[in-house]
Structures are given as structure tokens and as C-alpha cells.
Design an enzyme around this catalytic site. Sequence first.
Site, PDB file in Angstrom:
ATOM      1  N   ASP A  76       0.864  -1.169   0.000  1.00  0.00           N
ATOM      2  CA  ASP A  76       0.000   0.000   0.000  1.00  0.00           C
ATOM      3  C   ASP A  76       0.908   1.229   0.000  1.00  0.00           C
ATOM      4  O   ASP A  76       1.860   1.296   0.779  1.00  0.00           O
ATOM      5  CB  ASP A  76      -0.871  -0.032   1.263  1.00  0.00           C
ATOM      6  CG  ASP A  76      -1.945   1.030   1.231  1.00  0.00           C
ATOM      7  OD1 ASP A  76      -3.036   0.736   0.719  1.00  0.00           O
ATOM      8  OD2 ASP A  76      -1.696   2.147   1.709  1.00  0.00           O
ATOM      9  N   ASN A  84      -2.192  13.104  -3.977  1.00  0.00           N
ATOM     10  CA  ASN A  84      -3.339  13.586  -4.756  1.00  0.00           C
ATOM     11  C   ASN A  84      -3.747  14.994  -4.345  1.00  0.00           C
ATOM     12  O   ASN A  84      -4.044  15.842  -5.185  1.00  0.00           O
ATOM     13  CB  ASN A  84      -4.533  12.635  -4.599  1.00  0.00           C
ATOM     14  CG  ASN A  84      -4.436  11.439  -5.535  1.00  0.00           C
ATOM     15  OD1 ASN A  84      -3.807  11.510  -6.585  1.00  0.00           O
ATOM     16  ND2 ASN A  84      -5.056  10.347  -5.151  1.00  0.00           N
ATOM     17  N   HIS A  89      -4.508  14.765  -9.198  1.00  0.00           N
ATOM     18  CA  HIS A  89      -4.717  13.364  -9.580  1.00  0.00           C
ATOM     19  C   HIS A  89      -3.844  12.884 -10.740  1.00  0.00           C
ATOM     20  O   HIS A  89      -3.424  11.728 -10.727  1.00  0.00           O
ATOM     21  CB  HIS A  89      -6.204  13.106  -9.853  1.00  0.00           C
ATOM     22  CG  HIS A  89      -6.998  13.073  -8.587  1.00  0.00           C
ATOM     23  ND1 HIS A  89      -7.102  11.943  -7.804  1.00  0.00           N
ATOM     24  CD2 HIS A  89      -7.698  14.042  -7.938  1.00  0.00           C
ATOM     25  CE1 HIS A  89      -7.847  12.218  -6.734  1.00  0.00           C
ATOM     26  NE2 HIS A  89      -8.221  13.476  -6.792  1.00  0.00           N
ATOM     27  N   ASP A  93      -1.794   9.545 -10.471  1.00  0.00           N
ATOM     28  CA  ASP A  93      -1.839   8.458 -11.460  1.00  0.00           C
ATOM     29  C   ASP A  93      -0.432   8.074 -11.926  1.00  0.00           C
ATOM     30  O   ASP A  93      -0.136   6.889 -12.093  1.00  0.00           O
ATOM     31  CB  ASP A  93      -2.678   8.877 -12.677  1.00  0.00           C
ATOM     32  CG  ASP A  93      -4.178   8.895 -12.362  1.00  0.00           C
ATOM     33  OD1 ASP A  93      -4.565   8.441 -11.263  1.00  0.00           O
ATOM     34  OD2 ASP A  93      -4.947   9.362 -13.215  1.00  0.00           O
ATOM     35  N   GLU A 119      -4.656   2.523  -4.055  1.00  0.00           N
ATOM     36  CA  GLU A 119      -3.190   2.493  -4.068  1.00  0.00           C
ATOM     37  C   GLU A 119      -2.658   1.172  -3.541  1.00  0.00           C
ATOM     38  O   GLU A 119      -1.579   1.091  -2.983  1.00  0.00           O
ATOM     39  CB  GLU A 119      -2.627   3.670  -3.260  1.00  0.00           C
ATOM     40  CG  GLU A 119      -2.962   3.681  -1.793  1.00  0.00           C
ATOM     41  CD  GLU A 119      -4.244   4.424  -1.446  1.00  0.00           C
ATOM     42  OE1 GLU A 119      -4.327   4.932  -0.331  1.00  0.00           O
ATOM     43  OE2 GLU A 119      -5.163   4.499  -2.293  1.00  0.00           O
TER      44      GLU A 119
END
Length: 201
Positions: A76, A84, A89, A93, A119
Site C-alpha cells: 500500500d 493527490n 490526480h 496516477d 493504491e
Amino acid sequence: AFAVLSWRKNTVNILLSRSLAQANAALAEKQVELERLAWHDGLTGLCNRTEFMRRANQELLRALRHEHPTSFLLFDLDHFKQVNDHYGHPTGDAVLCHVAHLLAHGVRTTDLVARLGGEEFIVLLPQTGLEAALQCAEKLRLAVQNQPLDTEAHGLLPITVSGGLVEVPPGVGADMTAAYAAIDRALYRAKSAGRNQVEVG
């Protein structure tokens, strides 16, 4: 005149069967692409949750038959929400794709890496016991830590991951649901202990 007519008919037939063959090839290509999309994560190109669970359960059945150990790693991204929130974003990404690339290239061809969603990434290590799995987990954790993402707008972005690891020993009939619950708890412990580390479940 008959020869011309017959020639014209033949030509039309040839052209028709050629365009039919092209249409069929295009359709087959579309079919392959749709199947690929059905079991791939659209962003990272990794295997998605559904396909991973299917293949992992298959592997666990095979492992039970042949009495092999099987290990799973769950990663994770640490503080991903902040990425973010601070950078937007698109950068988030890019971070996910970067980590996906590092994980996919840091394992053997027989291993399977998937994005579970958000994630969270999961790795299936067939025929792998605890010691080897721990070595692999550490190698992947360090690969992420030591290769920050180079962004145009924000320079180098450091990334770390927390990990959970579980081994399904030889001869133990476990399904993916039970294995996932165990690695999820181990991952939670890694997060609670300060992140950027791997805990064994």
C-alpha cells in the site's frame, strides 16, 4: 462479353471475400482487446482484482496438490492521499504507474502482480516459502524507496510502500479470501509501526 462478365464477377467475389476477411480480423482484434480490458487495470496495465483472485485460487489448488508453499505480498502506498491533494490526480496516477512498473519488473516471470484498486497492489509468489518471499518483499520495498518519480512540475517525488506478507505452507488448503484477510492484517501492522516496512502475517 461472357468472359468480361465472368471476370467482373470473379473480381467482385475476390474483393468481397477480402473485405470480409479484413472485417473478421478487425473483429477478432477487438475481441482480444475487450478480453484484455476485462482482466487488466485500465490505468497501470497490471492484472485487476477479479483476474488476480481467479488465478490465485487456481495457484492455491495447484500448490495443495503438489504440496508447494505459496506466498502473497500486499503493498500500500504511504500517504498517497497527500500526493493527490498536493499535486493533483494526474501526478497521483503517474505515481501509481511508476510503482506498478517497479513491482512488475522486480519479480520473476512466474509471479503475478495486480492492482487491487486505489493504491493497493498484490503479488502472487508461486512455489515460494517465507524466507524467499521476505527477500522479495524487501527488494521491492527498497526499489520503490530508492527510485523516486521524476516529475516535470515538482521534481523528484519520494515514494514509499508498506507491505504485508503471508505464506500458505505446503499442504494447507487455503482460499484467497483467507489469505487476503491475513496479509491485510499484516499490512495494517506495518502501517501502524511507522510505514515503509514489511510485516509478516
